[in-house]
Scaffold this active site. Structure first.
Site, PDB file in Angstrom:
ATOM      1  N   SER A   8     -89.172  27.122  28.506  1.00 54.55           N
ATOM      2  CA  SER A   8     -90.521  26.594  28.726  1.00 54.55           C
ATOM      3  C   SER A   8     -90.795  25.426  27.792  1.00 54.55           C
ATOM      4  CB  SER A   8     -91.557  27.691  28.494  1.00 54.55           C
ATOM      5  OG  SER A   8     -92.841  27.094  28.484  1.00 54.55           O
ATOM      6  N   HIS A  33     -88.916  24.988  32.778  1.00 55.02           N
ATOM      7  CA  HIS A  33     -90.186  25.631  33.124  1.00 55.02           C
ATOM      8  C   HIS A  33     -91.317  24.791  32.535  1.00 55.02           C
ATOM      9  CE1 HIS A  33     -92.677  28.979  34.437  1.00 55.02           C
ATOM     10  NE2 HIS A  33     -93.358  28.852  33.302  1.00 55.02           N
ATOM     11  N   ASP A  35     -95.363  24.338  32.193  1.00 51.41           N
ATOM     12  CA  ASP A  35     -96.629  25.076  32.273  1.00 51.41           C
ATOM     13  C   ASP A  35     -97.817  24.126  32.278  1.00 51.41           C
ATOM     14  OD1 ASP A  35     -95.877  27.904  32.155  1.00 51.41           O
ATOM     15  OD2 ASP A  35     -95.036  27.383  30.194  1.00 51.41           O
ATOM     16  N   MET A  37    -101.847  23.875  32.404  1.00 53.65           N
ATOM     17  CA  MET A  37    -103.073  24.669  32.156  1.00 53.65           C
ATOM     18  C   MET A  37    -104.279  23.752  32.152  1.00 53.65           C
ATOM     19  SD  MET A  37    -101.699  26.901  28.962  1.00 53.65           S
ATOM     20  CE  MET A  37    -100.109  27.709  28.993  1.00 53.65           C
ATOM     21  N   HIS A  66     -95.284  25.660  36.847  1.00 51.48           N
ATOM     22  CA  HIS A  66     -96.153  26.843  36.901  1.00 51.48           C
ATOM     23  C   HIS A  66     -97.590  26.382  36.703  1.00 51.48           C
ATOM     24  CE1 HIS A  66     -97.292  30.834  34.618  1.00 51.48           C
ATOM     25  NE2 HIS A  66     -97.936  30.724  35.764  1.00 51.48           N
ATOM     26  N   MET A  68    -101.294  26.929  36.168  1.00 54.53           N
ATOM     27  CA  MET A  68    -102.356  27.842  35.749  1.00 54.53           C
ATOM     28  C   MET A  68    -103.656  27.056  35.847  1.00 54.53           C
ATOM     29  SD  MET A  68    -100.179  29.528  32.672  1.00 54.53           S
ATOM     30  CE  MET A  68     -98.998  28.197  32.752  1.00 54.53           C
ATOM     31  N   MET A 137     -96.256  37.516  35.447  1.00 50.65           N
ATOM     32  CA  MET A 137     -96.664  37.220  34.063  1.00 50.65           C
ATOM     33  C   MET A 137     -96.495  38.487  33.231  1.00 50.65           C
ATOM     34  SD  MET A 137     -97.415  34.040  33.666  1.00 50.65           S
ATOM     35  CE  MET A 137     -97.647  34.353  31.929  1.00 50.65           C
ATOM     36  N   ASP A 175     -92.162  35.787  32.979  1.00 49.98           N
ATOM     37  CA  ASP A 175     -92.676  34.727  32.111  1.00 49.98           C
ATOM     38  C   ASP A 175     -93.585  35.310  31.024  1.00 49.98           C
ATOM     39  OD1 ASP A 175     -93.511  32.330  31.041  1.00 49.98           O
ATOM     40  OD2 ASP A 175     -94.626  31.683  32.825  1.00 49.98           O
TER      41      ASP A 175
HETATM   42  C1  DX5 Z   1     -97.775  31.289  29.204  1.00 53.19           C
HETATM   43  C2  DX5 Z   1     -96.755  30.434  29.918  1.00 53.19           C
HETATM   44  C3  DX5 Z   1     -95.365  30.707  29.516  1.00 53.19           C
HETATM   45  C4  DX5 Z   1     -95.065  30.496  28.066  1.00 53.19           C
HETATM   46  C5  DX5 Z   1     -93.991  31.472  27.679  1.00 53.19           C
HETATM   47  O1  DX5 Z   1     -99.008  31.132  29.775  1.00 53.19           O
HETATM   48  O2  DX5 Z   1     -96.827  30.613  31.314  1.00 53.19           O
HETATM   49  O3  DX5 Z   1     -94.439  30.005  30.315  1.00 53.19           O
HETATM   50  O4  DX5 Z   1     -94.661  29.191  27.762  1.00 53.19           O
HETATM   51  O5  DX5 Z   1     -93.809  31.384  26.341  1.00 53.19           O
HETATM   52  P1  DX5 Z   1     -93.063  32.490  25.480  1.00 53.19           P
HETATM   53  O6  DX5 Z   1     -91.663  32.585  26.020  1.00 53.19           O
HETATM   54  O7  DX5 Z   1     -93.133  31.886  24.112  1.00 53.19           O
HETATM   55  O8  DX5 Z   1     -93.833  33.764  25.600  1.00 53.19           O
HETATM   56 ZN    ZN Z   2     -95.157  29.741  32.617  1.00 50.75          ZN
END
Ligand code: DX5
Ligand code: ZN
Length: 216
Positions: A8, A33, A35, A37, A66, A68, A137, A175
């Protein structure tokens, strides 16, 4: 199929993004990956299109994006243009999930659906044959470096059974909180793709850690 590892980028050093992307290129990792947000669906804001484009410029592996964010339908084309290969939306953010999935696929991307820790895998029965990936998740979304939620194993086992009985081709991606202590049990329980942020980027030797996460 052997399992895939998706580091990620959320845990990367954004002042040295090219260096970290090239590290993943060189490693045994399979996907990036990414993310996204929005500060609405989750209580954090990460990054948007300029950063995704910058990653895409150097990445030689697929971008697993991903989302969010609320109302992702507004931006499907823009994520495609920024370089997304796999686009995952949250079940909880999509009142017309089937329509959203069809739109992602029509744009030539693989389509994924993510579920929060409180959302039952049974809610996916009527969409599982239409999607390429389910992202479970294993922490509450919003931040890297959180503690893994143990109930995830139960969800993987139930989803594996749904996939078997429906003959779906969907991959199961996990994840949040994935580390060297739990990755093997996640694979044994039926996961196909593991996301790892903190575990990879806080390691003194990320390339070696990715290689360790690939071992069966
Ligand atoms: C959290 C993200 C994850 C995050 C995972 O909301 O969707 O992808 O980066 O991070 P770790 O592996 O550090 O838990
Ligand atoms: Zn993620």
């Amino acid at each position: 199929m052997s399992h895939l590892i998706a580091p990620s980028i959320l845990s990367a050093d954004f002042a040295n993004i090219q260096r970290d992307v090239e590290m993943i290129n060189k490693s045994e990792a399979d996907w990036f990956h990414v993310d996204v947000m929005d500060g609405m669906f989750v209580p954090n804001i990460s990054f948007g299109f300029p950063v995704i484009k910058a990653i895409k410029k150097h990445a030689i592996k697929p971008l697993d994006v991903h989302l969010m964010i609320v109302d992702p339908d507004r931006y499907l084309q823009t994520f495609k243009d920024a370089g997304a290969d796999i686009l995952t939306v949250h079940y909880e953010a999509c009142p017309h999930l089937h329509r959203t999935i069809q739109a992602i696929k029509a744009l030539g991307m693989k389509a994924g659906v993510s579920i929060n820790p409180h959302t039952s895998v049974n809610l996916l029965i009527d969409i599982i044959s239409d999607i390429d990936l389910v992202l479970i998740m294993s922490v509450n979304p919003g931040f890297g470096g959180q503690k893994f939620i143990e109930n995830t194993y139960h969800k993987i086992a139930m989803l594996r059974e749904i996939i078997r009985t429906t003959k779906s081709k969907a991959l199961i991606e996990i994840d949040g909180g994935v580390d060297l202590n739990n990755y093997a049990k996640l694979i044994d329980t039926g996961a196909n793709v593991l996301v790892a942020g903190n575990t990879v980027f806080s390691s003194p030797n990320p390339i070696q850690t990715i290689s360790d996460l690939k071992k069966i």
